[in-house]
Design an enzyme around this catalytic site. Structure first.
Site, PDB file in Angstrom:
ATOM      1  N   ALA A  67       0.869  -1.187   0.000  1.00  0.00           N
ATOM      2  CA  ALA A  67       0.000   0.000   0.000  1.00  0.00           C
ATOM      3  C   ALA A  67       0.895   1.223   0.000  1.00  0.00           C
ATOM      4  O   ALA A  67       2.089   1.124   0.243  1.00  0.00           O
ATOM      5  CB  ALA A  67      -0.901   0.020   1.231  1.00  0.00           C
ATOM      6  N   LYS A  68       0.326   2.341  -0.301  1.00  0.00           N
ATOM      7  CA  LYS A  68       1.028   3.619  -0.131  1.00  0.00           C
ATOM      8  C   LYS A  68      -0.024   4.693  -0.015  1.00  0.00           C
ATOM      9  O   LYS A  68      -1.128   4.557  -0.539  1.00  0.00           O
ATOM     10  CB  LYS A  68       1.917   3.896  -1.345  1.00  0.00           C
ATOM     11  CG  LYS A  68       3.054   4.851  -1.068  1.00  0.00           C
ATOM     12  CD  LYS A  68       4.084   4.162  -0.193  1.00  0.00           C
ATOM     13  CE  LYS A  68       5.480   4.670  -0.380  1.00  0.00           C
ATOM     14  NZ  LYS A  68       6.450   3.626   0.003  1.00  0.00           N
TER      15      LYS A  68
END
Ligand code: GLU
Length: 419
Positions: free
Chosen positions: A106-107
């Protein structure tokens, strides 16, 4: 059609295509592996100190949910957009899978220059961003961490905000927290230490004596400064460093501890010395043994790759090398050993994983234990990459990414397609 665009996202797609071709992944299966599962965009309003209201756009992209919760940093930078965040989330997936963590990538990020905010405004924005994200994150859903432009303090505000809404302390919602707020020993140093540890391994393998070696480091944030410090402690002369304000060059080696003190006091390397000022454009191509890009994406383009005069490139940043530059580095691989980003900077997320495990168990480790386990995981992943590269005669980046992509593909195949 896709919601994602921009040069960084295009780069992640191109890299994936190289891997998918090498692994002979059928065309129809590719989007299932590549395209992010979820993307959230939020608008975050805050009161400015002057009484006006400002709204900042925030993002979170969760790439795949196949192996466990998603995991990745939160970036505060003016350049942040959905495409960049999606690319960084995709890279987090290959990184976590390469080193064997039970996470998808994720980011997140906010399109803001954090230096343009007062401390109160930064706290308000950090808290509002986390509050907007509450429906989409959780200790078993998506666990945030620091990235460019964020730090331990921001993680403490994230944790506090989430906890206030739950009515109890939930330290395991983010990693990279201060030790005083449920963080782990060794997380702040983890990424830079990992970069230096792997660099030393390659120096040893290639017969490069650390006491005669030279290095240049682009970026003097958490990753670049710690990597420089660790190399300096090994006896390596760090002859140049740069950050967003400029560069310094000293052929006899810079005083890295002194420079770290200066940057801590002044926020950057600016003002450290007038005599040592150097053109930041020329840092990466200085003759030296080790080049460490530890700042932005896409700084090693085809021109820089052709002009590199080093023996090791250790990618502290995410995505510092363009696919065009990769073709050149692949041709130069006997001359220059590449430690690809998803391996080289993975010490950060490895120790984030340790932090999450310790928070879930409320059982905390000594720093030596953290470092020993970090290096063990990095060494194993390094060995796997080198063996794969030798076996299939492929470039290090191809080998590393293929191990990551293969693990995600294997898990998806075994689990099957719902419903
Ligand atoms: N932002 C870091 C990275 O790009 C750390 C992520 C994490 O610790 O979750 O790997």
């Amino acid at each position: 059609m896709t919601a994602y665009s921009g040069p960084v996202f295009d780069m992640a797609v191109k890299q994936f295509t190289v891997i998918a071709d090498y692994l002979s992944i059928p065309e129809d299966v590719r989007p299932r592996l590549l395209m992010p599962k979820r993307a959230v965009t939020v608008s975050c309003p805050i009161h400015r100190d002057d009484g006006t209201t400002a709204v900042f756009e925030g993002y979170r992209v969760q790439h795949h949910l196949t192996l466990g919760p998603t995991k990745g940093g939160t970036r505060f930078a003016a350049s942040v957009d959905l495409g960049e965040v999606a690319a960084l989330a995709i890279w987090m997936s290959w990184k976590c899978a390469l080193v064997g963590l039970p996470y998808g990538g994720a980011k997140g990020g906010i399109g803001v220059d954090p230096s343009s905010l007062s401390k109160r405004e930064l706290e308000a924005l950090s808290r509002r961003y986390m509050q907007e994200m509450i429906p989409f994150v959780g200790p078993h859903t998506d666990v945030m961490a620091p990235d460019m432009g964020t730090n331990e303090q921001v993680m403490a505000w994230f944790m506090d905000t989430y906890s206030m809404y739950q009515g109890r302390t939930v330290t395991e919602i983010v990693t990279g927290k201060p030790v005083s707020a449920g963080g782990t020993l060794g997380r702040r140093e983890a990424t830079g230490r990992g970069v230096a540890h792997l660099t030393r391994r390659v120096m040893n393998d290639r017969g490069i004596d650390s006491n005669r070696a030279t290095a240049v480091v682009q970026g003097f944030g958490n990753v670049g400064s710690i990597a420089a410090l660790e190399l300096h402690r090994m006896g390596v002369k760090v002859i140049a460093v740069s950050d967003h304000t400029g560069a310094l060059h000293r052929p006899a080696g810079l005083d890295i501890p002194g420079l770290i003190d200066h940057a801590a006091a002044h926020g950057s390397i600016a003002g450290y010395s007038n005599e040592l000022v150097f053109d930041p454009e020329d840092v990466l191509t200085l003759p030296c043994d080790v080049v460490i890009p530890a700042a932005m994406e896409r700084v090693i383009d085809a021109r820089v790759a052709a002009n590199l005069r080093c023996r090791i490139v250790a990618e502290g940043a995410n995505g510092p090398t363009t696919p065009e530059a990769d073709l050149i580095l692949e041709r130069r691989q006997d001359e220059i050993f590449l430690i690809p980003d998803i391996l080289c900077n993975s010490g950060g997320v490895v120790v984030s994983y340790f932090e999450w495990v310790q928070d879930l168990q409320q059982l905390f480790w000594e720093e030596e234990e953290v470092m020993r386990r970090e290096y063990q995981i990095l060494d194993r992943a390094f060995d796997r990459m080198v063996m794969r590269a030798a076996r299939d005669k492929v470039f290090n980046r191809t080998a590393a990414m293929a191990i990551g992509v293969d693990r995600v593909r294997g898990a998806k195949e075994t689990r099957g397609l719902f419903p």
